[in-house]
Design a protein around this motif. Structure first.
Motif, PDB file in Angstrom:
ATOM      1  N   GLN A  39       0.835  -1.197   0.000  1.00 22.51           N
ATOM      2  CA  GLN A  39       0.000   0.000   0.000  1.00 22.51           C
ATOM      3  C   GLN A  39       0.877   1.256   0.000  1.00 22.51           C
ATOM      4  O   GLN A  39       1.990   1.245   0.526  1.00 22.51           O
ATOM      5  N   PRO A  40       0.384   2.360  -0.570  1.00 13.61           N
ATOM      6  CA  PRO A  40       1.172   3.591  -0.625  1.00 13.61           C
ATOM      7  C   PRO A  40       1.148   4.395   0.663  1.00 13.61           C
ATOM      8  O   PRO A  40       1.819   5.424   0.770  1.00 13.61           O
ATOM      9  N   LYS A  41       0.374   3.968   1.635  1.00 15.63           N
ATOM     10  CA  LYS A  41       0.251   4.729   2.874  1.00 15.63           C
ATOM     11  C   LYS A  41      -0.221   3.811   3.995  1.00 15.63           C
ATOM     12  O   LYS A  41      -0.614   2.672   3.754  1.00 15.63           O
ATOM     13  N   GLY A  42      -0.194   4.335   5.217  1.00 13.35           N
ATOM     14  CA  GLY A  42      -0.758   3.615   6.348  1.00 13.35           C
ATOM     15  C   GLY A  42       0.234   3.361   7.462  1.00 13.35           C
ATOM     16  O   GLY A  42       1.392   3.003   7.225  1.00 13.35           O
ATOM     17  N   THR A  43      -0.228   3.572   8.687  1.00 15.64           N
ATOM     18  CA  THR A  43       0.622   3.373   9.858  1.00 15.64           C
ATOM     19  C   THR A  43       1.103   1.939   9.964  1.00 15.64           C
ATOM     20  O   THR A  43       2.290   1.671  10.190  1.00 15.64           O
ATOM     21  N   ARG A  97       6.291  11.719  -5.912  1.00 14.86           N
ATOM     22  CA  ARG A  97       6.127  10.269  -5.810  1.00 14.86           C
ATOM     23  C   ARG A  97       6.102   9.782  -4.359  1.00 14.86           C
ATOM     24  O   ARG A  97       5.851   8.612  -4.103  1.00 14.86           O
ATOM     25  N   ILE A  98       6.390  10.671  -3.412  1.00  9.48           N
ATOM     26  CA  ILE A  98       6.344  10.307  -2.000  1.00  9.48           C
ATOM     27  C   ILE A  98       4.899  10.388  -1.518  1.00  9.48           C
ATOM     28  O   ILE A  98       4.259  11.427  -1.621  1.00  9.48           O
ATOM     29  N   SER A  99       4.387   9.289  -1.014  1.00 14.44           N
ATOM     30  CA  SER A  99       2.974   9.221  -0.655  1.00 14.44           C
ATOM     31  C   SER A  99       2.721   9.197   0.845  1.00 14.44           C
ATOM     32  O   SER A  99       1.593   9.393   1.284  1.00 14.44           O
ATOM     33  N   PHE A 100       3.762   8.965   1.640  1.00 11.78           N
ATOM     34  CA  PHE A 100       3.521   8.842   3.082  1.00 11.78           C
ATOM     35  C   PHE A 100       4.844   9.061   3.801  1.00 11.78           C
ATOM     36  O   PHE A 100       5.895   8.605   3.343  1.00 11.78           O
ATOM     37  N   CYS A 101       4.796   9.776   4.912  1.00 14.94           N
ATOM     38  CA  CYS A 101       5.995  10.032   5.702  1.00 14.94           C
ATOM     39  C   CYS A 101       5.617  10.001   7.177  1.00 14.94           C
ATOM     40  O   CYS A 101       4.579  10.538   7.555  1.00 14.94           O
ATOM     41  N   PHE A 113       9.537   6.990   4.893  1.00 11.55           N
ATOM     42  CA  PHE A 113       8.632   7.508   3.879  1.00 11.55           C
ATOM     43  C   PHE A 113       8.450   6.451   2.796  1.00 11.55           C
ATOM     44  O   PHE A 113       9.314   5.595   2.575  1.00 11.55           O
ATOM     45  N   ILE A 114       7.283   6.500   2.159  1.00 13.48           N
ATOM     46  CA  ILE A 114       6.965   5.575   1.077  1.00 13.48           C
ATOM     47  C   ILE A 114       7.034   6.338  -0.233  1.00 13.48           C
ATOM     48  O   ILE A 114       6.463   7.425  -0.355  1.00 13.48           O
ATOM     49  N   CYS A 115       7.734   5.764  -1.205  1.00 16.85           N
ATOM     50  CA  CYS A 115       7.903   6.409  -2.499  1.00 16.85           C
ATOM     51  C   CYS A 115       7.621   5.400  -3.610  1.00 16.85           C
ATOM     52  O   CYS A 115       8.015   4.235  -3.523  1.00 16.85           O
TER      53      CYS A 115
END
Length: 255
Positions: A39-43, A97-101, A113-115
């Protein structure tokens, strides 16, 4: 997750706009590595990635390998990961392109971070160990996003790629805001259940320990500064309205 991290007035940016737009902000950290995530995000997504990479690093450490040190260069164009001695670029993560940090309050040294990889289109979670700067680095990436959005507005929205990203942003934000509210309610229910369980299991007068909080930065590409929000426009002729600054702002990431 008890407390979400959001870009609010109480979080003051620490760098000048010129430092991020004309130059970059450098940080030193240890690089635990990167791993693919679904997934591109999420704790929970980043927590699983952190556990996986920490375990792998523990194995390498037992074999005598040290955790490599890297230099991070953060600007409105992205996050570069370099060898601190040779300055060779190991990874160049473009900002859009970074979706979550996130920086984790259960381990204040860790931030991630997710990229989305530009070649494979896979989502990669990068994990770092910074003893003193984890939260500051997260804030710096957030400031870079806000400045990039300002630049987009000043250009009159002529950036085609950015316009594609924002095309479905308004609807997605509303959906994710609803999802965020539901998740907060679930967390509250779980905390209430925990209190009830401890009341029955512990002697009278026992105190329920507080759960560690986690700072989350759910990235919105070129997210606006202003906390005000307006009715979404779908004709593409105006810059996008500013998303509501709720406890957590989720992201419509680059496809």
């Amino acid at each position: 997750m008890n407390r979400a991290f959001s870009r609010k007035k109480d979080k003051t940016w620490m760098h000048t706009p010129e430092a991020l737009s004309k130059h970059y902000i450098p940080y030193n950290a240890k690089f635990l590595g990167s791993t693919e995530v679904e997934q591109p995000k999420g704790t929970e997504v980043v927590r699983d990635a952190v556990r996986k990479l920490k375990f792998a690093r523990h194995i390498k450490k037992s074999e005598g390998q040290k955790t490599p040190k890297v230099e991070l260069q953060i600007s409105i164009y992205g996050v570069k990961i370099l060898d601190p001695k040779t300055k060779e670029v190991q990874h160049n993560c473009q900002l859009h392109r970074i979706s979550f940090c996130a920086d984790d309050k259960t381990d204040k040294r860790i931030f991630t971070f997710i990229c989305k990889d530009s070649e494979s289109n896979k989502h990669l979670c990068y994990v770092f160990d910074s003893e003193k700067c984890a939260e500051e680095i997260t804030l710096t990436i957030g400031q870079a996003f806000d400045l990039a959005y300002r630049k987009f507005l000043e250009s009159g929205g002529k950036d085609v790629e950015t316009r594609k990203q924002i095309a479905g942003l308004q609807k997605r934000i509303q959906e994710l805001e609803t999802e965020n509210t539901e998740l907060k309610n679930k967390v509250q229910d779980l905390e209430n259940q925990l209190r009830i369980t401890q009341v029955h299991a512990s002697p009278a007068g026992s105190v329920t320990p507080k759960s560690p909080s986690t700072d989350i930065f759910d990235m919105v590409p070129f997210s606006p500064i202003s906390p005000q929000s307006s009715t979404p426009t779908r004709n593409g002729t105006q810059p996008p309205p500013v998303p509501s600054r709720s406890a957590e702002i989720s992201k419509f990431y680059d496809n």
